[in-house]
Motif scaffolding. Structure first.
Motif, short mmCIF file in Angstrom:
data_model
loop_
_atom_site.label_atom_id
_atom_site.label_comp_id
_atom_site.label_asym_id
_atom_site.label_seq_id
_atom_site.Cartn_x
_atom_site.Cartn_y
_atom_site.Cartn_z
N ASP A 122 0.80 -1.23 0.00
CA ASP A 122 0.00 0.00 0.00
C ASP A 122 0.83 1.28 0.00
O ASP A 122 0.38 2.31 0.52
CB ASP A 122 -0.98 0.03 1.18
CG ASP A 122 -2.03 -1.06 1.09
OD1 ASP A 122 -1.99 -1.86 0.14
OD2 ASP A 122 -2.89 -1.12 1.99
N HIS A 181 -1.18 4.23 3.32
CA HIS A 181 -2.03 3.25 4.00
C HIS A 181 -2.52 3.91 5.29
O HIS A 181 -1.80 3.98 6.28
CB HIS A 181 -1.27 1.95 4.32
CG HIS A 181 -2.12 0.96 5.07
ND1 HIS A 181 -3.01 0.13 4.43
CD2 HIS A 181 -2.22 0.68 6.38
CE1 HIS A 181 -3.62 -0.63 5.33
NE2 HIS A 181 -3.15 -0.31 6.54
N SER A 185 -2.33 -9.80 9.94
CA SER A 185 -3.33 -8.74 9.77
C SER A 185 -2.88 -7.45 10.45
O SER A 185 -3.66 -6.80 11.16
CB SER A 185 -4.70 -9.19 10.29
OG SER A 185 -5.17 -10.30 9.56
N ASP A 186 -1.63 -7.07 10.22
CA ASP A 186 -1.10 -5.85 10.85
C ASP A 186 -1.94 -4.63 10.50
O ASP A 186 -2.00 -3.67 11.28
CB ASP A 186 0.36 -5.64 10.43
CG ASP A 186 0.49 -5.30 8.95
OD1 ASP A 186 -0.07 -6.04 8.11
OD2 ASP A 186 1.15 -4.29 8.63
N TRP A 187 -2.61 -4.64 9.34
CA TRP A 187 -3.45 -3.52 8.92
C TRP A 187 -4.56 -3.22 9.92
O TRP A 187 -5.05 -2.08 10.00
CB TRP A 187 -4.08 -3.81 7.55
CG TRP A 187 -4.88 -5.08 7.53
CD1 TRP A 187 -4.44 -6.33 7.17
CD2 TRP A 187 -6.25 -5.25 7.92
NE1 TRP A 187 -5.46 -7.26 7.33
CE2 TRP A 187 -6.57 -6.61 7.79
CE3 TRP A 187 -7.23 -4.36 8.38
CZ2 TRP A 187 -7.83 -7.13 8.09
CZ3 TRP A 187 -8.49 -4.87 8.69
CH2 TRP A 187 -8.77 -6.24 8.53
N THR A 219 -4.23 -0.20 12.24
CA THR A 219 -4.05 1.13 11.66
C THR A 219 -5.08 2.13 12.17
O THR A 219 -4.73 3.21 12.68
CB THR A 219 -4.10 1.05 10.13
OG1 THR A 219 -3.10 0.15 9.66
CG2 THR A 219 -3.88 2.42 9.50
N HIS A 254 2.23 -3.50 6.13
CA HIS A 254 1.64 -2.34 5.46
C HIS A 254 2.32 -1.07 5.95
O HIS A 254 2.80 -1.00 7.08
CB HIS A 254 0.13 -2.25 5.73
CG HIS A 254 -0.65 -3.36 5.10
ND1 HIS A 254 -0.71 -4.63 5.65
CD2 HIS A 254 -1.37 -3.41 3.95
CE1 HIS A 254 -1.46 -5.40 4.87
NE2 HIS A 254 -1.87 -4.69 3.84
N SER A 275 1.82 1.80 7.39
CA SER A 275 0.93 2.61 8.23
C SER A 275 1.73 3.38 9.27
O SER A 275 2.90 3.11 9.53
CB SER A 275 -0.07 1.70 8.95
OG SER A 275 0.59 0.91 9.93
N GLU A 283 2.81 1.00 11.90
CA GLU A 283 3.95 0.19 11.43
C GLU A 283 5.25 0.97 11.60
O GLU A 283 6.27 0.42 12.02
CB GLU A 283 3.76 -0.17 9.96
CG GLU A 283 4.54 -1.39 9.52
CD GLU A 283 3.84 -2.68 9.91
OE1 GLU A 283 4.44 -3.44 10.69
OE2 GLU A 283 2.71 -2.92 9.45
#
Length: 290
Positions: free
Chosen positions: A21, A25, A157-159, A162, A214, A216, A219
């Protein structure tokens, strides 16, 4: 006990880092920009000498030209960029012709700015089409244009952290941010064991893994600790090309070959029930809401 401990007879654990992304993101906390995040992520990768691929949605550079600074920062850091589809569209919702347009529209963005082989493709949402016919059609397009598929074989699923992070930061909820940090690392650690178990079910061994992350704001904050976690669990960092040179990825690096079931979970589910793992979504969705 560390899930990364290996006997001398076993192959060392290997993992390739990929970041989806780029250049945007979100959502972001009010004080954070995509460029801020890029510099944080890049600094963490360079500190650990990680050659991470960034996967690009070129749409953002047209909508907001300032986001091109993110891609330039990756280029300046000699980190390679590759294709994530122009506008991050679900393949199951578009035709093969539209998929080809989504693929090729990114090429002029990638050619001048990637420092590596930019003909790697990461499916948005990991959606390969929803039907055997659509999957075959997309693979034909990729093969015809010389693309390889950047498969994912480790994910947590680190997203999902966010949006809660943006909410907690904007509301000044320090305890909420601390809880997010704790659960993020817990999930990453738990999923190391989960995907290693799947790999051993399918292949009888640890393959070189490809981790999905991702770009983010959270992140950027957590990546130094996250990379340390993988080191502590016994992993060495390798490039995407090194990881996917393993025979386990043959149908992905050569999309003209017949497609195997997508991902370790689908491959392992054909052999029996999947192991359990914690679902953090209910916790994350409720955090820092008024």
């Amino acid at each position: 006990m560390s899930t990364g401990c290996a006997s001398a007879a076993e192959q060392p654990l290997q993992i390739a880092i990929t970041v989806d992304d780029l250049p945007v993101h979100g959502p972001f906390p009010k004080t954070v920009t995509p460029e801020n995040v890029a510099h944080e992520v890049i600094a963490a990768l360079k500190a650990e000498k990680v050659e991470a691929y960034g996967f690009v949605n070129g749409y953002w550079t047209a909508r907001d030209p300032s986001t091109a600074k993110v891609l330039q920062a990756w280029k300046d850091a000699a980190l390679p960029l590759a294709n994530h589809g122009w506008a991050h569209r679900h393949l199951s919702e578009i035709s093969a012709a539209e998929f080809e347009q989504e693929l090729l529209k990114n090429d002029p963005v990638l050619k001048p700015i990637s420092t590596g082989d930019w003909r790697w493709f990461r499916y948005p949402y990991l959606d390969e089409g929803g039907s055997p016919e659509k999957r075959a059609a997309s693979r034909e397009v990729l093969a015809r244009h010389g693309y390889k598929i950047a498969a994912v074989t480790m994910d947590f699923s680190d997203w999902a952290w966010t949006a809660p992070y943006a909410r907690c930061m904007d509301s000044g909820n320090v305890a909420g941010v601390a809880k997010l940090e704790e659960t993020f690392l817990e999930s990453a650690r738990e999923n190391i064991g989960y995907f290693r178990q799947l790999s051993k079910t399918v292949y009888g061994r640890d393959i070189p893994y490809v981790l999905l992350l991702h770009t983010s704001a959270f992140e950027g904050k957590m990546l130094p600790r996250l990379l340390k976690l993988y080191r502590d669990e016994g992993f060495t960092f390798v490039s995407l090309a090194q990881a996917e040179a393993d025979p386990a990825y043959a149908d992905q690096t050569s999309p003209a070959l017949p497609a195997e079931p997508q991902g370790l979970e689908r491959k392992a589910s054909a052999k029996g029930p999947l192991p359990s793992r914690t679902d953090y979504q209910p916790i994350l969705e409720s955090m820092c809401k008024a």
